[in-house]
Each structure stands twice: as C-alpha cells, then as structure tokens.
Design an enzyme around this catalytic site. Structure first.
Site, short mmCIF file in Angstrom:
data_model
loop_
_atom_site.label_atom_id
_atom_site.label_comp_id
_atom_site.label_asym_id
_atom_site.label_seq_id
_atom_site.Cartn_x
_atom_site.Cartn_y
_atom_site.Cartn_z
N ARG A 90 0.82 -1.21 0.00
CA ARG A 90 0.00 0.00 0.00
C ARG A 90 0.85 1.26 0.00
NH1 ARG A 90 -4.53 -0.48 3.98
NH2 ARG A 90 -5.33 -1.37 2.05
N TYR A 91 1.93 1.24 0.76
CA TYR A 91 2.78 2.42 0.92
C TYR A 91 3.96 2.36 -0.05
CZ TYR A 91 0.29 3.27 5.34
OH TYR A 91 -0.66 3.52 6.30
N ARG A 94 7.35 0.18 1.58
CA ARG A 94 7.27 -0.96 2.49
C ARG A 94 6.02 -1.77 2.19
NH1 ARG A 94 5.67 3.77 4.33
NH2 ARG A 94 4.19 4.05 6.02
N CYS A 103 -2.52 -18.33 14.78
CA CYS A 103 -2.20 -17.44 15.90
C CYS A 103 -2.18 -18.29 17.17
CB CYS A 103 -3.23 -16.33 16.03
SG CYS A 103 -3.13 -15.12 14.70
N CYS A 107 -7.91 -13.37 18.32
CA CYS A 107 -8.53 -12.13 18.81
C CYS A 107 -9.93 -12.04 18.21
CB CYS A 107 -7.74 -10.91 18.36
SG CYS A 107 -6.02 -10.91 18.85
N CYS A 110 -10.28 -9.44 15.39
CA CYS A 110 -9.28 -9.53 14.31
C CYS A 110 -9.73 -8.76 13.07
CB CYS A 110 -9.04 -10.98 13.94
SG CYS A 110 -7.80 -11.19 12.63
N ARG A 112 -8.29 -9.12 10.15
CA ARG A 112 -8.03 -9.94 8.98
C ARG A 112 -8.74 -11.29 9.08
NH1 ARG A 112 -2.35 -9.00 8.65
NH2 ARG A 112 -2.77 -6.89 7.91
N ASP A 270 -11.09 -1.29 13.79
CA ASP A 270 -11.51 -1.31 12.39
C ASP A 270 -12.96 -1.76 12.29
OD1 ASP A 270 -9.01 -0.52 11.41
OD2 ASP A 270 -8.28 -2.59 11.36
N ASP A 307 -6.94 3.41 10.84
CA ASP A 307 -6.58 2.82 9.55
C ASP A 307 -7.82 3.04 8.67
OD1 ASP A 307 -5.01 1.60 7.66
OD2 ASP A 307 -4.43 -0.06 8.97
N LYS A 314 -2.95 4.46 7.48
CA LYS A 314 -3.08 4.95 8.86
C LYS A 314 -3.06 6.47 8.91
CE LYS A 314 -0.71 0.83 10.50
NZ LYS A 314 -0.42 0.25 9.16
C1 LIG Z 1 0.42 -0.66 9.00
C2 LIG Z 1 0.86 -1.02 7.64
C3 LIG Z 1 2.19 -0.85 7.26
C4 LIG Z 1 3.25 -0.27 8.19
O1 LIG Z 1 2.97 1.05 8.52
P1 LIG Z 1 4.00 1.88 9.43
O2 LIG Z 1 3.27 3.15 9.71
O3 LIG Z 1 5.24 2.06 8.61
O4 LIG Z 1 4.26 1.07 10.66
C5 LIG Z 1 2.54 -1.18 5.98
N1 LIG Z 1 1.63 -1.67 5.11
C6 LIG Z 1 0.35 -1.83 5.44
C7 LIG Z 1 -0.60 -2.36 4.42
C8 LIG Z 1 -0.08 -1.52 6.72
O5 LIG Z 1 -1.37 -1.71 7.07
#
Ligand SMILES: *Cc1c(COP(=O)(O)O)cnc(C)c1O
Length: 372
Positions: A90-91, A94, A103, A107, A110, A112, A270, A307, A314
């Site tokens: 998404r980002y 990363r 798990c 939870c 959860c 997911r 969520d 989120d 986030k």
């Molecule tokens: C939470 C998350 C991350 C990591 O986010 P950070 O703010 O860098 O800790 C990366 N990808 C996805 C899809 C996430 O939900």
C-alpha cells in the site's frame, strides 16, 4: 516436545470445550464456532479472572459477533493492494508479507478475519511468490512480516523467510508483527532468539491491550528479545470494555516501557464484521492521548491512528493543541489546557529600544549585586 507446543496442543478450540472450562450455560456460545476460528491456549486462559473481563473479552466469542453482518470483511481494502496472496503493498517503500495463518489465540476483533486461521488463504506455499514480488520491487526497503502470527511457524520456517528476505539487496529493515509475546510468551525460547538476531536490523512489534497481560512470563520473553538487540514496539487496539479507559491505558504504556517496549500505535477499532460491540467513539482515543501527553513520560505516548476504511492507510489523530496559526504567532494549549504564544520566525521582533531597556535593567541588577 517444546513446552510451547504442548501448550498449543492443549488449547481450547470448540464451543463445547470453552463452555465446559469456563462453566458457561450450554447455549451461550451456540453457533459461534462457525464465524471465526476459536483458540484459547491454557496460558492465556489462566489470565482470565472472571467472565467478561478484559482478557475474556479478547478471546472468548460472544453472540454479538453474529449481529452486525453489515460491517466489512475487508475493512481496509487490503485485497485491492494485494498483487499476490501473501503481499499487501500500500505504501511507497514498504509492504506486509503474510506468512502464517495461525495465531497463538484468536482475537475476536481480528481485522483480517477473512484470511486468518485459514491455511488455504495464508500459507507457506505463497511464500515464494511473495519473495519474488519483493525481489523485483526495489522500492521496497522495509518488510513487515505478519499473518496470522509469524512466530507460530517453526524456527526453521521463520529462518527460511528471514534468510530469503536478507538475500534481497534493497531490503534495509525487517519487521515482525507478533502477538506471541503476549499470548504465548513461552514460545520466545533462547533458541528462537539466537536465530532471530542473525537477521538484524530486525524490529518486532508486539500487541498488548491490557496491563494484566504483562505477566512475569511476558516480561521474560520481552527481555530476551530486547537483550538480543531487537527494538520492540507495541500496537494496541482501542476496545470497548477492554482498555477504553485513560487510567488503564496509562498503566499499560508504563508497564510496556518497564518491559523495554516502546508504545507505537493505538488503533481505533476497524469496521470488521462481528466487532461492532468492541468499537468506541473516536473521541475516546483522543481523550486517552490527552490523558497521556504531559502527564506521563513522552516515551509512553503512542500515535493514535485510524486505519482508514477503503485503503487510505493509517491517519494520525491529535487532540486540539493548536488554537491558531497566523503569520505573527502560534497560539497553543499545553497539557493542562493553559494557553501559550510562540512568535513566528520573521515576524516583527521586539523594537530596539526595548532591547536597550532590557540591557539597562541587567546593568542595574549587576550594580546591585556589586555594591550591596
Ligand atoms: C500498518 C501497515 C504498514 C506499516 O505502517 P507503518 O506506519 O510504517 O508502521 C505497511 N503496510 C500496510 C498495508 C499496513 O497496514
């Protein structure tokens, strides 16, 4: 067999087993094993003091799970950002890498649920695809290994994942997201930790939601990880009846710091199907941040984030500390609600005569000191 494996074998996984162990009326949990897997291991079960307490609520299903089916199965739209089943990208720099469906307990809130607990949807057979994806995407410098819980894999399987990722030149840091130090601290063996520390820089984000989870066993597990040089963060989910109370959150954050864990995020719950009974109003999270900032160590204050539904990622929310910003000044409130002003750079400074006055005053003060 290792102790943690024995504990896992003794987990309660059916409605009948749970009803019996907790002495609940027979029909109280009826139908609940159809919605989302149940697993409560004997260690975490032992932390329950009474029915409906914050530990109980997190892992024992409730009829309310069947009531709000209009909420989403994929509230964060992760599927839209999932190029292969094991990756959520998404980002820009990363991605998430889902490696284990299991798990140490499930939870009830959860996020997911649609995948977790289902070995058809998260499985080692998707690992190669994930590694391939990451290796041909040089913009990815940070991989968050998640699931399910990565630490439910065997040491050998975890090492396979870590060593494969470490062979990719553009990967700078590895992160593991795990609730094992909370749910099953016995899993954090010296052998596991010796292996993990070969793959630095490795970070671990753990998941504690209530101060009662920080037992001597949990402290020991977290201490082992910290001693291995693994920076530890914590992610907490804001949950009604569990931790929607500033005093509880403050104690949780302070205990985490004592265990050498830096609070990282508090998540607004969520909008996942079957979890409406856990959701609080957003103002509750802001109230909690307000009760932490200034009143306790800055290290104990995590970011409060939502989120965003629909895949927005986030988004941090802060109480209103800034009252106004103009070209001249910033008007702000401190943690006690008192107002303060800060003059903007480049805005008019004190006139020169004023400076001379100050110097003159200082001179007088000096003379006083000399001659009195
Ligand atoms: C939470 C998350 C991350 C990591 O986010 P950070 O703010 O860098 O800790 C990366 N990808 C996805 C899809 C996430 O939900």
């Amino acid at each position: 067999m290792e102790k943690w494996r024995k504990l896992m074998q003794k987990s309660l996984t059916t409605v009948d087993q749970i009803s019996k162990a907790l002495d609940l009326p027979k029909d109280e949990l009826a139908g609940l094993d159809k919605v989302f897997r149940i697993k409560v291991n004997p260690y975490y079960l032992s932390l329950i003091k009474k029915k409906g307490d914050p530990i109980y609520k997190q892992v024992i299903p409730d009829q309310a799970e069947l009531k709000d089916c209009d909420l989403e199965s994929d509230p964060l739209s992760e599927e839209a950002d999932s190029p292969v089943p094991s990756i959520v990208h998404r980002y820009p720099d990363r991605c998430l890498f889902l490696v284990s469906p299991e798990c140490a307990s499930y939870c009830r809130f959860c996020t997911r649920k649609r995948k977790v607990g289902d070995s058809q949807k998260i499985s080692l057979k998707f690992i190669r695809q994930g590694i391939n994806y990451i290796s041909v995407h040089p913009e990815i410098r940070d991989v968050i290994i998640s699931g399910g819980d990565p630490l439910m894999l065997s040491d050998k399987q975890i090492e396979l994942v870590l060593s494969s990722l470490r062979k990719i030149p553009h990967i700078q840091i590895l992160r593991i997201g795990s609730r094992v130090p909370c749910f099953l601290p016995q899993r954090v063996t010296t052998k596991l930790v010796r292996m993990l520390k070969k793959y630095h820089p490795l970070y671990i984000n753990v998941h504690f939601n209530h101060p009662d989870e920080l037992t001597p066993e949990a402290y020991k597990a977290l201490g082992r990880l910290a001693d291995a040089g693994i920076p530890l963060g914590n992610q907490t989910v804001l949950l009604k009846g569990v931790n929607d109370d500033p005093a509880v959150m403050k104690l949780l954050m302070q205990k985490l710091l004592q265990a050498r864990v830096r609070p990282y995020y508090i998540y607004q719950a969520d909008m996942v199907f079957g979890t409406e009974h856990f959701r609080t109003r957003v103002e509750k999270g802001l109230e909690i941040i307000k009760a932490l900032r200034g009143w306790t160590s800055g290290l104990a204050v995590p970011h409060f984030v939502i989120d965003a539904p629909g895949g927005g990622g986030k988004i941090p929310l802060l109480p209103e500390y800034v009252k106004s910003i103009t070209d001249e000044e910033v008007v702000m409130r401190n943690y006690e609600g008192k107002e303060f002003h800060y003059r903007q750079a480049g805005s008019q400074s004190k006139p020169r005569s004023c400076v001379q006055e100050i110097l003159a005053e200082m001179l007088i003060a000096e003379n006083d000191l000399t001659f009195n």
